[in-house]
Motif scaffolding. Sequence first.
Motif, PDB file in Angstrom:
ATOM      1  N   UNK A  18     -13.506  23.979   5.019  1.00 50.74           N
ATOM      2  CA  UNK A  18     -14.149  25.227   5.460  1.00 50.74           C
ATOM      3  C   UNK A  18     -15.579  25.325   4.953  1.00 50.74           C
ATOM      4  N   UNK A  19     -15.891  24.587   3.877  1.00 52.87           N
ATOM      5  CA  UNK A  19     -17.257  24.612   3.351  1.00 52.87           C
ATOM      6  C   UNK A  19     -18.098  23.455   3.885  1.00 52.87           C
ATOM      7  N   UNK A  20     -17.530  22.679   4.790  1.00 54.77           N
ATOM      8  CA  UNK A  20     -18.263  21.566   5.374  1.00 54.77           C
ATOM      9  C   UNK A  20     -18.324  20.329   4.503  1.00 54.77           C
ATOM     10  N   UNK A  21     -17.711  20.371   3.326  1.00 55.94           N
ATOM     11  CA  UNK A  21     -17.773  19.220   2.413  1.00 55.94           C
ATOM     12  C   UNK A  21     -16.398  18.653   2.091  1.00 55.94           C
ATOM     13  N   UNK A  22     -15.468  19.501   1.607  1.00 58.87           N
ATOM     14  CA  UNK A  22     -14.186  18.965   1.176  1.00 58.87           C
ATOM     15  C   UNK A  22     -13.109  20.035   1.103  1.00 58.87           C
ATOM     16  N   UNK A  23     -12.027  19.799   1.833  1.00 58.19           N
ATOM     17  CA  UNK A  23     -10.839  20.648   1.696  1.00 58.19           C
ATOM     18  C   UNK A  23     -10.237  20.482   0.305  1.00 58.19           C
ATOM     19  N   UNK A  24     -10.247  19.270  -0.223  1.00 59.48           N
ATOM     20  CA  UNK A  24      -9.773  19.006  -1.583  1.00 59.48           C
ATOM     21  C   UNK A  24     -10.535  19.871  -2.580  1.00 59.48           C
ATOM     22  N   UNK A  25     -11.849  19.988  -2.396  1.00 57.71           N
ATOM     23  CA  UNK A  25     -12.659  20.811  -3.281  1.00 57.71           C
ATOM     24  C   UNK A  25     -12.220  22.261  -3.301  1.00 57.71           C
ATOM     25  N   UNK A  26     -11.753  22.762  -2.155  1.00 61.51           N
ATOM     26  CA  UNK A  26     -11.266  24.139  -2.104  1.00 61.51           C
ATOM     27  C   UNK A  26     -10.007  24.303  -2.959  1.00 61.51           C
ATOM     28  N   UNK A  27      -9.133  23.311  -2.914  1.00 61.80           N
ATOM     29  CA  UNK A  27      -7.916  23.365  -3.729  1.00 61.80           C
ATOM     30  C   UNK A  27      -8.238  23.197  -5.210  1.00 61.80           C
ATOM     31  N   UNK A  28      -9.240  22.404  -5.510  1.00 66.20           N
ATOM     32  CA  UNK A  28      -9.673  22.286  -6.904  1.00 66.20           C
ATOM     33  C   UNK A  28     -10.166  23.639  -7.419  1.00 66.20           C
ATOM     34  N   UNK A  29     -10.907  24.344  -6.585  1.00 72.09           N
ATOM     35  CA  UNK A  29     -11.409  25.665  -6.983  1.00 72.09           C
ATOM     36  C   UNK A  29     -10.254  26.629  -7.233  1.00 72.09           C
ATOM     37  N   UNK A  30      -9.212  26.570  -6.402  1.00 72.85           N
ATOM     38  CA  UNK A  30      -8.054  27.452  -6.566  1.00 72.85           C
ATOM     39  C   UNK A  30      -7.251  27.114  -7.822  1.00 72.85           C
ATOM     40  N   UNK A  50       0.866  -1.187   0.000  1.00 69.81           N
ATOM     41  CA  UNK A  50       0.000   0.000   0.000  1.00 69.81           C
ATOM     42  C   UNK A  50       0.897   1.228   0.000  1.00 69.81           C
ATOM     43  N   UNK A  51       0.980   1.887  -1.142  1.00 67.74           N
ATOM     44  CA  UNK A  51       1.884   3.027  -1.331  1.00 67.74           C
ATOM     45  C   UNK A  51       1.172   4.356  -1.165  1.00 67.74           C
ATOM     46  N   UNK A  52      -0.098   4.387  -1.487  1.00 64.52           N
ATOM     47  CA  UNK A  52      -0.898   5.613  -1.417  1.00 64.52           C
ATOM     48  C   UNK A  52      -2.274   5.287  -0.871  1.00 64.52           C
ATOM     49  N   UNK A  53      -2.937   6.292  -0.291  1.00 59.76           N
ATOM     50  CA  UNK A  53      -4.284   6.116   0.228  1.00 59.76           C
ATOM     51  C   UNK A  53      -4.964   7.469   0.321  1.00 59.76           C
ATOM     52  N   UNK A  54      -6.277   7.456   0.277  1.00 64.94           N
ATOM     53  CA  UNK A  54      -7.081   8.663   0.412  1.00 64.94           C
ATOM     54  C   UNK A  54      -7.388   8.885   1.888  1.00 64.94           C
ATOM     55  N   UNK A  55      -7.291  10.130   2.332  1.00 63.35           N
ATOM     56  CA  UNK A  55      -7.672  10.465   3.707  1.00 63.35           C
ATOM     57  C   UNK A  55      -8.917  11.344   3.662  1.00 63.35           C
ATOM     58  N   UNK A  56     -10.058  10.704   3.482  1.00 65.38           N
ATOM     59  CA  UNK A  56     -11.325  11.435   3.371  1.00 65.38           C
ATOM     60  C   UNK A  56     -11.750  12.037   4.708  1.00 65.38           C
ATOM     61  N   UNK A  57     -11.442  11.371   5.812  1.00 69.08           N
ATOM     62  CA  UNK A  57     -11.846  11.880   7.121  1.00 69.08           C
ATOM     63  C   UNK A  57     -11.201  13.224   7.418  1.00 69.08           C
ATOM     64  N   UNK A  58      -9.894  13.311   7.208  1.00 69.42           N
ATOM     65  CA  UNK A  58      -9.191  14.576   7.431  1.00 69.42           C
ATOM     66  C   UNK A  58      -9.711  15.649   6.489  1.00 69.42           C
ATOM     67  N   UNK A  59      -9.965  15.240   5.253  1.00 67.82           N
ATOM     68  CA  UNK A  59     -10.461  16.182   4.244  1.00 67.82           C
ATOM     69  C   UNK A  59     -11.787  16.798   4.668  1.00 67.82           C
TER      70      UNK A  59
END
Length: 200
Positions: free
Chosen positions: A23-35, A9-18
């Motif tokens: 800040x929008x209550x849904x996804x920190x990843x989504x904020x970076x996608x927007x940027x 196992x080399x990589x994994x998703x951390x959805x809980x931390x995300x």
Amino acid sequence: MSAKWTDQRLVRVDRSYDLERASDGFSRFGEYLRLNASLFRDAWRDEPAPVKDPAEFAVHAWRVATSPVMAPGYVRCRPDLHGVTLHRDDYDHALYAEVRVPLRHHHLYAGEKKFPYAWQDWEAERYDAPFPELEEPRETKRPAVLASAVVRVPGGEWSGLVTPSAYEGRTLTNEAMETVSIVVQYVNEDAGPIVERLLS
């Protein structure tokens, strides 16, 4: 993160931390996608439209999901590795992944061949961890031999990659999450056994 690191196992998703840090209550990843929204727009169209190539979409989504764009990333890399990246071939645009694997001196020994003790190796903060983070030695007054390998696996046959339908908003976030989750699965399945054998 519930999934523990293993030899394959080399990589994994951390959805809980995300979710916890969103800040929008849904996804920190989504904020970076927007940027980084410009990555997901088709540069060849006058009117705004999403990119249509699933491989291109995967490369951009992976780039945003991993360090250094996101630190810590939505996708985490095993601490002893120096990164997992996605690329498209310059010739035929086929997808492939690269895993950068630091090799400690004992991985390089063959038969009686050993390096002098004075030659420095990759250093770890904690040697008791199963997959310790490896860094360059701090001392610069002694020689150091710091070897690494690049494990490259083709992704042209990876099925299920998303053809995006949006270049922004919640739909983009959901599609990017789906794509990087699929890539995580294939990287572990295809590159994991190679890295395990390389480090055994």
